[in-house]
Design an enzyme around this catalytic site. Structure first.
Site, PDB file in Angstrom:
ATOM      1  CE1 TYR A 139      46.392 -24.793  -5.185  1.00 37.93           C
ATOM      2  CE2 TYR A 139      45.541 -26.453  -3.678  1.00 37.93           C
ATOM      3  CZ  TYR A 139      45.345 -25.572  -4.713  1.00 37.93           C
ATOM      4  OH  TYR A 139      44.096 -25.448  -5.273  1.00 37.93           O
ATOM      5  CG  PHE A 169      35.728 -29.771   0.049  1.00 38.60           C
ATOM      6  CD1 PHE A 169      35.430 -28.423   0.217  1.00 38.60           C
ATOM      7  CD2 PHE A 169      36.148 -30.481   1.150  1.00 38.60           C
ATOM      8  CE1 PHE A 169      35.541 -27.796   1.461  1.00 38.60           C
ATOM      9  CE2 PHE A 169      36.248 -29.874   2.408  1.00 38.60           C
ATOM     10  CZ  PHE A 169      35.948 -28.533   2.559  1.00 38.60           C
ATOM     11  CG  ASP A 293      46.911 -37.534   0.811  1.00 36.79           C
ATOM     12  OD1 ASP A 293      46.678 -36.470   0.220  1.00 36.79           O
ATOM     13  OD2 ASP A 293      47.021 -38.629   0.234  1.00 36.79           O
TER      14      ASP A 293
HETATM   15  N1  UFG Z   1      44.889 -41.131  -4.075  1.00 36.63           N
HETATM   16  C1  UFG Z   1      45.329 -42.441  -4.139  1.00 36.63           C
HETATM   17  N2  UFG Z   1      46.060 -42.816  -5.218  1.00 36.63           N
HETATM   18  C2  UFG Z   1      46.388 -41.964  -6.224  1.00 36.63           C
HETATM   19  C3  UFG Z   1      45.922 -40.624  -6.164  1.00 36.63           C
HETATM   20  C4  UFG Z   1      45.171 -40.253  -5.063  1.00 36.63           C
HETATM   21  O1  UFG Z   1      45.063 -43.241  -3.235  1.00 36.63           O
HETATM   22  O2  UFG Z   1      47.086 -42.390  -7.155  1.00 36.63           O
HETATM   23  C5  UFG Z   1      44.074 -40.711  -2.921  1.00 36.63           C
HETATM   24  C6  UFG Z   1      44.688 -39.574  -2.147  1.00 36.63           C
HETATM   25  O3  UFG Z   1      45.550 -40.065  -1.146  1.00 36.63           O
HETATM   26  C7  UFG Z   1      43.431 -38.896  -1.568  1.00 36.63           C
HETATM   27  C8  UFG Z   1      42.357 -39.170  -2.620  1.00 36.63           C
HETATM   28  O4  UFG Z   1      42.862 -40.221  -3.421  1.00 36.63           O
HETATM   29  O5  UFG Z   1      43.051 -39.527  -0.402  1.00 36.63           O
HETATM   30  C9  UFG Z   1      42.099 -37.977  -3.498  1.00 36.63           C
HETATM   31  O6  UFG Z   1      43.342 -37.500  -3.986  1.00 36.63           O
HETATM   32  P1  UFG Z   1      43.439 -36.365  -5.103  1.00 36.63           P
HETATM   33  O7  UFG Z   1      44.894 -36.197  -5.417  1.00 36.63           O
HETATM   34  O8  UFG Z   1      42.521 -36.697  -6.215  1.00 36.63           O
HETATM   35  O9  UFG Z   1      42.856 -35.091  -4.379  1.00 36.63           O
HETATM   36  P2  UFG Z   1      43.295 -34.402  -3.007  1.00 36.63           P
HETATM   37  O10 UFG Z   1      42.234 -34.767  -2.004  1.00 36.63           O
HETATM   38  O11 UFG Z   1      44.668 -34.701  -2.622  1.00 36.63           O
HETATM   39  O12 UFG Z   1      43.312 -32.877  -3.405  1.00 36.63           O
HETATM   40  C10 UFG Z   1      42.249 -32.225  -4.023  1.00 36.63           C
HETATM   41  C11 UFG Z   1      42.766 -31.037  -4.790  1.00 36.63           C
HETATM   42  C12 UFG Z   1      43.349 -30.025  -3.856  1.00 36.63           C
HETATM   43  C13 UFG Z   1      42.353 -29.671  -2.807  1.00 36.63           C
HETATM   44  C14 UFG Z   1      41.867 -30.911  -2.115  1.00 36.63           C
HETATM   45  C15 UFG Z   1      40.809 -30.567  -1.120  1.00 36.63           C
HETATM   46  O13 UFG Z   1      43.748 -31.435  -5.729  1.00 36.63           O
HETATM   47  O14 UFG Z   1      43.678 -28.874  -4.577  1.00 36.63           O
HETATM   48  O15 UFG Z   1      41.344 -31.812  -3.080  1.00 36.63           O
HETATM   49  O16 UFG Z   1      39.994 -31.632  -0.826  1.00 36.63           O
HETATM   50  F1  UFG Z   1      42.908 -28.878  -1.887  1.00 36.63           F
END
Ligand code: UFG
Length: 342
Positions: A139, A169, A293
């Protein structure tokens, strides 16, 4: 003049479209409704249902389009590993087709939804736009490829075409509908984002939230992210369009800007905020780390502030969660029939 929002039936796109309408602009939304919702397109915007690559020529050829906000994309990190073709075609090939149509029809401005995932695992925090870009998933790689492509189209245009890539973010919260306007928030068929998942626990739609790892090198051992309210994010798009319309040309015709609050919150802090806002105990269980992550992702938003004049106003985590909670409750209160039509 008209502004086009691709992906305007989705979360970020619909809020951008609403902000443009509130600013008195004519708005055309282009969305294939594969992940977006027809009823998320704000009243007052014209909806063209179709794949951006297929309809760009027709929509931009109408002659009065002055700029495009390009939000339509595939955006599931996990899916991008399993189905890379869907991401290279859906994000890169489609955007090249859009860039060709922009060039062909002389549309002068583009604001692109890029992502913090272009950086991968950061070497230092907060992340500036000069940080190395080493995406750790397909992605992020597709979004970075598009950022590069936009830069070359802008540079080759001799100033006729200018663009801003906004590297989001963690977008969160919801747009509260004013008057008859609908509230606009996050509703994905496959929900992977932390705040809506935690709120599903508070709504009784799931039993607990899994915390992906408690052994990260952070204060409480859980991942830290930079949560930005979707209304602040949308305002940055309008400011980027203003910048591109002015005489202050970005160098090479293309500016890359991070969009975050510059403050990190851990997964446990987010869950605590959700408990405070909802009054629900929200059981949490530690689960293994999620592949790909990074431990900490926090933006330096200095460039967005300096170049766009952007200033986030919804920076309080409880306030962001409260808006997401109001939206989640309103969605849950809709009848199943209404939801299946959406
Ligand atoms: N998390 C959990 N449990 C869950 C879901 C998420 O602990 O059930 C944690 C993840 O490990 C992460 C945090 O919560 O540490 C945030 O997770 P998200 O899935 O909400 O978001 P991400 O940080 O993985 O990703 C988002 C966007 C991406 C972008 C990224 C950049 O979805 O497109 O932020 O910061 F690239």
């Amino acid at each position: 003049m008209t502004l086009v929002v691709t992906g305007g039936a989705g979360y970020v796109g619909s809020v951008c479209a609403q902000h443009l309408l509130d600013a008195g602009q004519d708005v055309v939304v282009v969305d294939d409704l594969s992940t977006g919702h027809r009823d998320a397109v704000p009243d007052g915007a014209r909806l063209v249902v179709g794949d951006v690559a297929e309809v760009a020529d027709e929509v931009l050829g109408a002659g009065d389009v002055d700029g495009v906000i390009h939000c339509a994309a595939r955006s599931l990190v996990g899916e991008s590993a399993a189905e890379p073709a869907k991401y290279w075609h859906g994000n890169v090939v489609t955007t090249i087709r859009l860039l060709d149509a922009l060039r062909h029809h002389g549309v002068p401005r583009l604001v692109f939804s890029s992502t913090a995932a272009t950086y991968g695992e950061p070497e230092s925090s907060p992340i500036t736009e000069d940080a190395p870009t080493r995406p750790t998933n397909t992605y992020g790689a597709t979004k970075l490829a598009v950022d590069h492509a936009i830069g070359t189209y802008a540079a080759a245009s001799g100033g006729a075409f200018r663009a801003v890539s906004l590297r989001y973010f963690n977008v969160a919260g919801a747009h509260a509908g004013a008057g008859d306007g609908a509230a606009l928030g996050e509703r994905h068929a496959v929900e992977t984002h932390l705040i809506p998942l935690v709120l599903q626990v508070a709504l009784g739609q799931r039993d607990e939230i899994a915390v992906f790892g408690d052994d990260w090198p952070t204060a409480d051992g859980t991942c830290v992210r930079d949560y930005i309210h979707v209304d602040d994010l949308a305002e940055a798009h309008l400011l980027a369009l203003d910048l591109l319309a002015g005489s202050d040309t970005p160098e090479g015709g293309h500016l890359v800007c991070n969009l975050g609050n510059g403050t990190g919150f851990s997964v446990l802090e987010v869950i605590e905020a959700c408990r405070r806002v909802t009054g629900h105990p929200i059981p949490a269980r530690v689960a293994p780390r999620r592949t790909g992550d990074p431990g900490v992702l926090v933006a330096s938003s200095a460039r967005a502030r300096d170049e766009l004049g952007w200033k986030p106003t919804h920076t309080d985590l409880d306030g962001i969660v409260a808006d997401a909670w109001a939206f989640a409750r309103s969605l849950a209160a809709r009848s199943p029939a209404a939801r299946s039509r959406a």
